[in-house]
Scaffold this motif. Sequence first.
Motif, PDB file in Angstrom:
ATOM      1  N   UNK A 110       0.828  -1.207   0.000  1.00  0.00           N
ATOM      2  CA  UNK A 110       0.000   0.000   0.000  1.00  0.00           C
ATOM      3  C   UNK A 110       0.860   1.254   0.000  1.00  0.00           C
ATOM      4  N   UNK A 111       1.963   1.182   0.713  1.00  0.00           N
ATOM      5  CA  UNK A 111       2.851   2.342   0.753  1.00  0.00           C
ATOM      6  C   UNK A 111       3.506   2.561  -0.630  1.00  0.00           C
ATOM      7  N   UNK A 112       3.860   1.463  -1.300  1.00  0.00           N
ATOM      8  CA  UNK A 112       4.425   1.584  -2.657  1.00  0.00           C
ATOM      9  C   UNK A 112       3.381   2.175  -3.613  1.00  0.00           C
ATOM     10  N   UNK A 113       2.126   1.728  -3.466  1.00  0.00           N
ATOM     11  CA  UNK A 113       1.056   2.255  -4.331  1.00  0.00           C
ATOM     12  C   UNK A 113       0.877   3.763  -4.108  1.00  0.00           C
ATOM     13  N   UNK A 114       0.921   4.183  -2.835  1.00  0.00           N
ATOM     14  CA  UNK A 114       0.800   5.624  -2.534  1.00  0.00           C
ATOM     15  C   UNK A 114       1.959   6.399  -3.160  1.00  0.00           C
ATOM     16  N   UNK A 115       3.173   5.846  -3.028  1.00  0.00           N
ATOM     17  CA  UNK A 115       4.343   6.538  -3.596  1.00  0.00           C
ATOM     18  C   UNK A 115       4.259   6.607  -5.110  1.00  0.00           C
ATOM     19  N   UNK A 116       3.749   5.539  -5.734  1.00  0.00           N
ATOM     20  CA  UNK A 116       3.605   5.535  -7.199  1.00  0.00           C
ATOM     21  C   UNK A 116       2.632   6.640  -7.599  1.00  0.00           C
ATOM     22  N   UNK A 117       1.552   6.743  -6.831  1.00  0.00           N
ATOM     23  CA  UNK A 117       0.535   7.771  -7.142  1.00  0.00           C
ATOM     24  C   UNK A 117       1.175   9.162  -7.112  1.00  0.00           C
ATOM     25  N   UNK A 118       2.007   9.380  -6.110  1.00  0.00           N
ATOM     26  CA  UNK A 118       2.683  10.684  -6.017  1.00  0.00           C
ATOM     27  C   UNK A 118       3.620  10.916  -7.188  1.00  0.00           C
ATOM     28  N   UNK A 119       4.206   9.835  -7.696  1.00  0.00           N
ATOM     29  CA  UNK A 119       5.203   9.956  -8.778  1.00  0.00           C
ATOM     30  C   UNK A 119       4.571  10.065 -10.154  1.00  0.00           C
ATOM     31  N   UNK A 120       3.258   9.887 -10.247  1.00  0.00           N
ATOM     32  CA  UNK A 120       2.626   9.821 -11.571  1.00  0.00           C
ATOM     33  C   UNK A 120       3.031  10.987 -12.491  1.00  0.00           C
ATOM     34  N   UNK A 121       3.116  12.232 -11.994  1.00  0.00           N
ATOM     35  CA  UNK A 121       3.517  13.304 -12.923  1.00  0.00           C
ATOM     36  C   UNK A 121       4.883  13.067 -13.563  1.00  0.00           C
ATOM     37  N   UNK A 122       5.754  12.292 -12.873  1.00  0.00           N
ATOM     38  CA  UNK A 122       7.102  12.060 -13.417  1.00  0.00           C
ATOM     39  C   UNK A 122       7.143  10.835 -14.324  1.00  0.00           C
ATOM     40  N   UNK A 123       6.049  10.088 -14.335  1.00  0.00           N
ATOM     41  CA  UNK A 123       6.016   8.867 -15.133  1.00  0.00           C
ATOM     42  C   UNK A 123       5.780   9.236 -16.596  1.00  0.00           C
ATOM     43  N   UNK A 124       6.516   8.570 -17.469  1.00  0.00           N
ATOM     44  CA  UNK A 124       6.477   8.909 -18.899  1.00  0.00           C
ATOM     45  C   UNK A 124       5.062   8.955 -19.462  1.00  0.00           C
ATOM     46  N   UNK A 125       4.818   9.977 -20.244  1.00  0.00           N
ATOM     47  CA  UNK A 125       3.510  10.107 -20.882  1.00  0.00           C
ATOM     48  C   UNK A 125       3.496   9.262 -22.152  1.00  0.00           C
ATOM     49  N   UNK A 126       2.315   8.965 -22.603  1.00  0.00           N
ATOM     50  CA  UNK A 126       2.184   8.237 -23.860  1.00  0.00           C
ATOM     51  C   UNK A 126       2.461   6.755 -23.725  1.00  0.00           C
ATOM     52  N   UNK A 127       2.630   6.275 -22.487  1.00  0.00           N
ATOM     53  CA  UNK A 127       2.832   4.849 -22.267  1.00  0.00           C
ATOM     54  C   UNK A 127       1.663   4.317 -21.475  1.00  0.00           C
ATOM     55  N   UNK A 128       1.433   3.021 -21.570  1.00  0.00           N
ATOM     56  CA  UNK A 128       0.428   2.422 -20.707  1.00  0.00           C
ATOM     57  C   UNK A 128       1.193   1.769 -19.568  1.00  0.00           C
ATOM     58  N   UNK A 129       0.862   2.157 -18.354  1.00  0.00           N
ATOM     59  CA  UNK A 129       1.546   1.577 -17.191  1.00  0.00           C
ATOM     60  C   UNK A 129       0.593   0.685 -16.416  1.00  0.00           C
ATOM     61  N   UNK A 130       1.105  -0.477 -16.024  1.00  0.00           N
ATOM     62  CA  UNK A 130       0.279  -1.437 -15.279  1.00  0.00           C
ATOM     63  C   UNK A 130       1.040  -1.962 -14.078  1.00  0.00           C
TER      64      UNK A 130
END
Length: 250
Positions: free
Chosen positions: A20-40
């Motif tokens: 759950x903590x990793x999921x929260x951190x991923x959510x925070x990082x979403x703006x830095x995650x590459x656009x135009x890709x599908x992430x799963x």
Amino acid sequence: MRKTVIAGNWKMNLSEKEALSLAHSIKEKIPAISKGRISMIFPSTLHLAGVAKILQGTEILVGAQNVYPSGLAAFTGETSPEQLKELGVKVVMIGHSERRQFLGETNSFCNEKIHFLLKNDFIVLYCVGETLMERESGKTFEVISSQIREGLKGIHSHSFSNLILAYEPVWAIGTGKVATPAQAQEVHFFIRKEIAGLFLGAKEIAESISILYGGSVKPDNIQTLLKEKDLDGGLVGGASQKIDTYAGLF
Ligand code: G3H
């Protein structure tokens, strides 16, 4: 134009608190995650509900690592696609080598699951790949061919838009030993050729389907791998469990 897909498989790792903590951190990082890709992200079944809730409404798709091909019924220890739907889970991984090797999952059982899932509007990430022994005895293409032909037997052409494939050489999983870009490209090309041969008119489908590479993918090797013509993304195990790698991978 094929879609680039990066999928993180957490396997049977992480405590609930860590997931759950990793999921929260991923959510925070979403703006830095590459656009135009599908992430799963594919957390363990036990953590699906919690992780799906955290990532609900974001661009990250949360998927299941396995499913039983049935509606609600008496199958002890299993999970029905119907139960996944309730959680908002729309993607399921089928045929991961760990399920094939350690849980006896066959191509024909994978095929049954894929049919059921596609009929029920899920996206399927179907994994194929040879063991070291199979590669060393010159059986790589034979093995991949059976996994494609038997695993995808009878799948209707219009369902292929909900299918993603992953090539994972078993000898490269969790070993730090990545397939060379040329080795991966050779098999990805072969997979496309096999799909093209599935039925009349499948050539176009083979060109449009995304095929991911998996096996010790990390931020420092993903770009080189993605330069290959037939590689459309990565299925990431170990590195997907570390938040630091997200901006470079996803
Ligand atoms: O599903 C992911 C793969 O099995 C790859 O795992 O990145 O730890 O080698 P890995």
